[in-house]
Design an enzyme around this catalytic site. Structure first.
Site, mmCIF file in Angstrom:
data_model
loop_
_atom_site.group_PDB
_atom_site.id
_atom_site.type_symbol
_atom_site.label_atom_id
_atom_site.label_comp_id
_atom_site.label_asym_id
_atom_site.label_seq_id
_atom_site.Cartn_x
_atom_site.Cartn_y
_atom_site.Cartn_z
ATOM 1 N N ASN A 10 -7.017 -38.904 0.940
ATOM 2 C CA ASN A 10 -7.263 -37.462 1.006
ATOM 3 C C ASN A 10 -8.775 -37.252 0.969
ATOM 4 O OD1 ASN A 10 -7.501 -34.730 0.630
ATOM 5 N ND2 ASN A 10 -6.456 -34.676 -1.370
ATOM 6 N N LYS A 12 -10.275 -34.492 1.249
ATOM 7 C CA LYS A 12 -10.608 -33.170 0.700
ATOM 8 C C LYS A 12 -11.615 -32.473 1.622
ATOM 9 C CE LYS A 12 -9.357 -34.903 -3.801
ATOM 10 N NZ LYS A 12 -9.524 -34.855 -5.238
ATOM 11 N N HIS A 98 -1.590 -29.396 -3.670
ATOM 12 C CA HIS A 98 -2.577 -30.192 -4.425
ATOM 13 C C HIS A 98 -3.127 -29.346 -5.581
ATOM 14 C CE1 HIS A 98 -6.151 -32.438 -5.475
ATOM 15 N NE2 HIS A 98 -5.614 -33.475 -4.852
ATOM 16 N N GLU A 100 -5.960 -28.894 -6.667
ATOM 17 C CA GLU A 100 -7.173 -28.129 -6.340
ATOM 18 C C GLU A 100 -6.808 -26.832 -5.613
ATOM 19 O OE1 GLU A 100 -9.138 -31.366 -4.437
ATOM 20 O OE2 GLU A 100 -9.566 -32.285 -6.371
ATOM 21 N N GLU A 155 -0.182 -36.494 -9.801
ATOM 22 C CA GLU A 155 -1.604 -36.593 -10.134
ATOM 23 C C GLU A 155 -1.886 -35.835 -11.427
ATOM 24 O OE1 GLU A 155 -3.904 -37.343 -6.168
ATOM 25 O OE2 GLU A 155 -3.632 -35.223 -6.416
ATOM 26 N N GLY A 161 -10.630 -37.362 -9.897
ATOM 27 C CA GLY A 161 -12.078 -37.375 -9.736
ATOM 28 C C GLY A 161 -12.849 -37.715 -10.997
ATOM 29 N N SER A 193 -8.227 -41.168 -9.526
ATOM 30 C CA SER A 193 -9.196 -42.238 -9.817
ATOM 31 C C SER A 193 -8.709 -43.632 -9.402
ATOM 32 C CB SER A 193 -9.600 -42.213 -11.295
ATOM 33 O OG SER A 193 -10.229 -40.973 -11.598
HETATM 34 P P1 PGA Z 1 -9.580 -39.025 -6.757
HETATM 35 O O1 PGA Z 1 -8.686 -37.845 -6.152
HETATM 36 O O2 PGA Z 1 -9.058 -40.309 -6.160
HETATM 37 O O3 PGA Z 1 -10.964 -38.705 -6.299
HETATM 38 O O4 PGA Z 1 -9.402 -39.001 -8.237
HETATM 39 C C1 PGA Z 1 -7.309 -37.991 -6.045
HETATM 40 C C2 PGA Z 1 -6.682 -36.783 -5.437
HETATM 41 O O5 PGA Z 1 -6.983 -35.657 -5.853
HETATM 42 O O6 PGA Z 1 -5.866 -36.919 -4.514
#
Ligand code: PGA
Length: 233
Positions: A10, A12, A98, A100, A155, A161, A193
Site C-alpha cells: 500500500n 498510500k 483503511h 487512515e 492492522e 507506521g 510495521s
Molecule cells: P506500515 O503501514 O507498513 O507503514 O506500518 C501499514 C498499512 O497501513 O497498511
C-alpha cells in the site's frame, strides 16, 4: 507444498506517476522465481493504475493491482469519487476502510459495507481493513457481505507506521478470531510495521494468510527483500 500467501503493498499517498514507473522498472530487473504460491498485490494511488497496468503487462510481472479506496456510490453526481465500475478494468483488488480513511476522512462501518457491495458487484476483490473485532462484527450485519469471501487486513492502530509491529502470536490469534466470526475460508492478512526482517515471522503463522506493507513497500529494493524473505518460509 508451500501454503499460499499474499503480500499487499500500500503506497498510500506517495509517488508521482513518474516515480511509480521508476519503481516498477527497478522491480522488473529482479529475477522472480516461479512462485504461484505468492500473490503480490500493488496498491498505488488511483492515477498511477493505468501506467502500472501497462508496465506490468510489458514486463510480464507476477503482480496484481489494487486501488486504495472506492466510492460508496455508483456513478452519478459525486464530485471527486472513483467508482467500482471505473476501477474494474484497472484493478483486481480494492482496499476498503483503511484506518487512515476512517480517521482522516470520516469513513464509517456503514460506508465500508456499501463499498464492499459495490466492489463485489463489479468483480473487484475487497481487502477490508479492520483494527478491532467490533469492525468485523459489523460486517456480519449485512447478509451479502457476510456471505462474500473477503480478504481481511488486520492492522492494529499502534503498529501502523510506528516501527512497532504487533507480535506474530497476537496476529495469529486475531486471525483465528476473525475467522471465527466470518468463516474459516476468510483470508486474514496482518499489517503494521512489516519489514524484510519480520515478514517471515508473520507469514509462518498458521492462521495468517498474508501481510500488508506500507512504508517498506516504497523502496523497490526493500520490497524485493520482503518477497525474497517470504519465499524462504
Ligand atoms: P506500515 O503501514 O507498513 O507503514 O506500518 C501499514 C498499512 O497501513 O497498511
Amino acid at each position: 507444498m508451500k501454503k499460499p500467501i499474499a503480500i499487499l503493498a500500500n503506497w498510500k499517498s506517495n509517488k508521482t506517476i513518474k516515480e511509480a514507473e521508476e519503481w516498477v522498472k527497478e522491480v522488473s530487473n529482479f529475477q522472480f522465481p516461479i512462485f504461484n504460491f505468492i500473490r503480490v498485490i500493488l496498491c498505488p494511488p488511483f492515477i498511477s493504475l493505468p501506467t502500472l497496468k501497462r508496465l506490468i503487462l510489458k514486463y510480464k510481472l507476477p503482480v496484481k493491482l489494487g486501488s486504495q479506496d472506492v466510492s460508496p456510490f455508483e456513478n452519478g453526481p459525486y464530485t471527486g469519487e472513483i467508482s467500482a465500475r471505473m476501477l474494474k478494468d484497472l484493478a483486481d483488488y480494492v482496499i476498503i476502510g483503511h484506518s487512515e480513511r476512517r480517521k482522516y476522512f470520516g469513513e464509517t462501518d456503514k460506508m465500508v459495507v456499501q463499498k464492499v457491495k459495490l466492489a463485489v458487484k463489479y468483480g473487484l476483490i475487497p481487502v477490508v481493513c479492520i483494527s478491532n473485532l467490533k469492525q468485523v462484527d459489523y460486517l456480519t450485519k449485512d447478509e451479502e457481505v457476510r456471505t462474500t469471501s473477503l480478504l481481511i487486513l488486520y492492522e492494529p492502530l499502534f503498529a501502523i507506521g510506528s516501527g512497532q509491529p504487533d507480535t506474530p502470536g497476537n496476529a495469529n490469534k486475531m486471525a483465528f478470531k476473525i475467522k471465527g466470526v466470518l468463516g474459516k475460508e476468510t483470508k486474514v492478512l496482518y499489517g503494521g510495521s512489516i519489514n524484510p526482517k519480520n515478514v517471515a515471522s508473520f507469514l509462518s503463522q498458521p492462521e495468517v494468510f498474508g501481510v500488508g506493507v506500507g512504508g517498506a513497500s516504497l523502496d523497490p529494493q526493500e520490497f524485493l527483500k520482503i518477497i525474497e524473505n517470504a519465499l524462504k518460509i
